[in-house]
Scaffold this motif. Structure first.
Motif, short mmCIF file in Angstrom:
data_model
loop_
_atom_site.label_atom_id
_atom_site.label_comp_id
_atom_site.label_asym_id
_atom_site.label_seq_id
_atom_site.Cartn_x
_atom_site.Cartn_y
_atom_site.Cartn_z
N ARG A 196 67.00 54.65 52.68
CA ARG A 196 66.16 55.74 52.23
C ARG A 196 64.74 55.22 52.08
N ASN A 197 63.78 56.08 52.39
CA ASN A 197 62.38 55.70 52.32
C ASN A 197 61.58 56.93 51.92
N ILE A 198 60.39 56.71 51.45
CA ILE A 198 59.56 57.85 51.07
C ILE A 198 58.99 58.50 52.33
N SER A 199 59.05 59.80 52.40
CA SER A 199 58.52 60.52 53.55
C SER A 199 57.05 60.88 53.33
N ARG A 200 56.41 61.31 54.37
CA ARG A 200 55.01 61.74 54.28
C ARG A 200 54.89 62.91 53.31
N GLU A 201 55.85 63.83 53.38
CA GLU A 201 55.81 65.00 52.51
C GLU A 201 55.99 64.62 51.04
N LEU A 202 56.91 63.70 50.76
CA LEU A 202 57.09 63.25 49.38
C LEU A 202 55.87 62.50 48.88
N ALA A 203 55.28 61.69 49.74
CA ALA A 203 54.07 60.96 49.36
C ALA A 203 52.95 61.94 49.00
N MET A 204 52.81 62.98 49.79
CA MET A 204 51.78 63.97 49.51
C MET A 204 52.05 64.71 48.20
N ALA A 205 53.31 65.05 47.95
CA ALA A 205 53.66 65.74 46.70
C ALA A 205 53.41 64.83 45.49
N ALA A 206 53.73 63.54 45.60
CA ALA A 206 53.46 62.60 44.51
C ALA A 206 51.96 62.46 44.29
N PHE A 207 51.20 62.40 45.36
CA PHE A 207 49.74 62.32 45.29
C PHE A 207 49.20 63.53 44.52
N LYS A 208 49.66 64.71 44.88
CA LYS A 208 49.19 65.94 44.21
C LYS A 208 49.55 65.94 42.73
N GLY A 209 50.74 65.43 42.39
CA GLY A 209 51.14 65.34 40.99
C GLY A 209 50.25 64.41 40.20
N VAL A 223 44.18 56.82 44.72
CA VAL A 223 45.65 56.86 44.65
C VAL A 223 46.21 56.18 45.89
N ALA A 224 47.22 55.36 45.69
CA ALA A 224 47.92 54.72 46.80
C ALA A 224 49.41 54.91 46.62
N ILE A 225 50.08 55.17 47.72
CA ILE A 225 51.54 55.26 47.72
C ILE A 225 52.04 54.35 48.81
N VAL A 226 52.99 53.46 48.44
CA VAL A 226 53.59 52.55 49.41
C VAL A 226 55.05 52.92 49.61
N ASP A 227 55.58 52.53 50.77
CA ASP A 227 56.99 52.81 51.07
C ASP A 227 57.87 51.69 50.57
N ARG A 228 59.14 51.72 50.95
CA ARG A 228 60.11 50.73 50.45
C ARG A 228 59.76 49.31 50.87
N ALA A 229 59.03 49.14 51.96
CA ALA A 229 58.63 47.82 52.42
C ALA A 229 57.28 47.39 51.85
N GLY A 230 56.68 48.22 51.01
CA GLY A 230 55.39 47.90 50.42
C GLY A 230 54.22 48.24 51.33
N GLN A 231 54.49 48.94 52.42
CA GLN A 231 53.43 49.33 53.35
C GLN A 231 52.82 50.66 52.90
#
Length: 169
Positions: free
Chosen positions: A32-45, A60-68
């Protein structure tokens, strides 16, 4: 063929079999990994929470499971260094599966964990929150530049993670 040569061939064959047998049973990883849509929703929150305190110049920065980096954004008037701080806070939270502030406190002084601070890319500042799908770390969110300092950054980042928490079960 000598008996020693025969034993050597059998031993080699057995070692090859043992080394290659697990490969035949290998499966595709399903992570499982964070999707673009989830990243955008977290950003908005995170943005919505920071606006409540008048913090409009954040990064604001959001990284995925690999830290990218999955998402990286800054306000027009944000300080230049805040973008990098936000990224490193998100990376730290993802790496250690805890808030960057909790990690900062666990690694302070001469604690047994203090050498972790020597790892590249981590930062001992509050403002990073892990993004978890159950027990699975799928990302991290970092905020920098809020009016509330590190505690304010962390509150905004937590709001971002909370904004998507119900979709991660």
């Amino acid at each position: 063929m000598s008996r020693l040569a025969s034993i050597a061939k059998l031993a080699t064959a057995a070692l090859l079999y043992l080394a290659l047998a697990p490969i035949a049973d290998a499966q595709v990883l399903m992570e499982r990994n964070i999707s673009r849509e989830l990243a955008m929703a977290a950003f908005k929150g995170a943005i919505a929470e920071c606006k409540k305190t008048g913090s409009n110049d954040i990064s604001v920065a959001i990284v995925d499971r690999a830290g990218q980096v999955a998402l990286l954004a800054r306000a027009n008037n944000a300080s230049p260094h805040n973008l990098e701080l936000a990224r490193r806070k998100a990376y730290t939270a993802r790496t250690f599966r805890s808030t960057s502030m909790a990690w900062r406190d666990r690694t302070a002084g001469n604690s047994a964990n203090s050498p972790q601070r020597q790892l590249p890319e981590v930062i001992a500042l509050g403002g990073g929150v892990p993004i978890l799908a159950g027990d699975d770390g799928i990302g991290g969110i970092g905020v920098s530049g809020s009016n509330g300092g590190q505690a304010g950054d962390e509150a905004c980042a937590k709001a971002g993670a909370d904004a998507i928490a119900s979709r991660l079960q």
